[in-house]
Design an enzyme around this catalytic site. Sequence first.
Site, short mmCIF file in Angstrom:
data_model
loop_
_atom_site.label_atom_id
_atom_site.label_comp_id
_atom_site.label_asym_id
_atom_site.label_seq_id
_atom_site.Cartn_x
_atom_site.Cartn_y
_atom_site.Cartn_z
N ASN A 127 -20.10 2.75 19.71
CA ASN A 127 -20.88 4.00 19.70
C ASN A 127 -21.92 3.99 20.78
O ASN A 127 -22.63 4.70 20.89
CB ASN A 127 -21.82 4.18 18.39
CG ASN A 127 -21.10 4.43 17.16
OD1 ASN A 127 -19.95 5.31 17.22
ND2 ASN A 127 -21.09 3.65 16.11
N GLU A 167 -26.51 17.21 23.10
CA GLU A 167 -25.32 16.53 22.78
C GLU A 167 -24.73 17.36 21.77
O GLU A 167 -25.27 17.57 20.82
CB GLU A 167 -25.80 15.03 22.67
CG GLU A 167 -26.51 14.25 23.49
CD GLU A 167 -26.10 12.84 23.65
OE1 GLU A 167 -25.34 12.41 23.09
OE2 GLU A 167 -26.78 12.17 24.11
N ARG A 184 -34.93 13.49 28.13
CA ARG A 184 -35.16 12.73 29.31
C ARG A 184 -33.90 12.88 30.19
O ARG A 184 -33.06 13.56 29.71
CB ARG A 184 -35.31 11.38 29.04
CG ARG A 184 -34.05 10.84 28.05
CD ARG A 184 -34.31 9.18 27.51
NE ARG A 184 -33.36 8.76 26.53
CZ ARG A 184 -32.11 8.41 26.98
NH1 ARG A 184 -31.64 8.58 28.01
NH2 ARG A 184 -31.28 8.34 25.93
#
Length: 286
Positions: A127, A167, A184
């Site tokens: 991951n 995301e 960020r």
Amino acid sequence: AEYMGGDKIASKLLAKNAKVNIVPGYDGEVKDEKQLIEVCKIIGYPVMMKPSAGGGGKGMRVAFNDQEAVEGFRLSKKEAASSFGDDRMLVEKFIEDPRHIEVQIMGDKLGNIVAFPERECSIQRRNQKVLEESPSSFITPEVRKAMGEQAIMLAKAAGYYSAGTVEMMVDKHLNFYFLEVNTRLQVEHPVTEMITGVDLVHQMLRVAAGLPLSIDQKSIQINGWATEARVYAEDPFNNFFPSTGRLSRYVEPLGEGVRCDSGIQEGAVISVFYDPMYSALIPCLL
């Protein structure tokens, strides 16, 4: 500005209110095993369990039945408490055969927000992202536009400014769903800079100084194709676990369209105190 990073439960609720596509699931904390089973029956297996405060893939587990759900829930809560000091869990539908696609956004304090072409981060191990590319060979122009629009909607709903990454998960039918926001600049940001010619750090400094962005949405174009390979100090004979020691030989590749971002030099020591990734190689085909 409304907070939209770090806490997955809070950011998911913000996304839902902003009319952004979200993965079907329970909109809140799943507190115990009894509630877990009830939620799983409503969502339908397979499900993904993950810490609300998590990151880097820690504490994430997939379950295909009640037994796996209970066992995974216990382990995930324990890992979340140990890793993040926060054992709150969320449960959502597991998207099978997914693509991990993210959208870079940039906003100023005057309300201007732009979205950049997507970055694909589907090649992962444990991951953790290993190889990124932009643009994705999977995403169509229509889906790219829609993803960018939703990323901007979310940022505006939160009153967000500076650099951020929205995301998303994309299924095999090109349906996309919000995952989380990284508030960020990401390790993989150079691929965006390479194909657009936009210096993201420069834009961040302008925003910090209270200046407007020097770019607008129309000025952001795709000019080429770039990848980023993360270079790690690892032991291939020990399950690719981090490897420490002195770097006896180190030569960075040079050439047109090649960028190498690193924090290392020949003779330096790879220690146990930092991430084993010591450089990123970004070739770009213009």
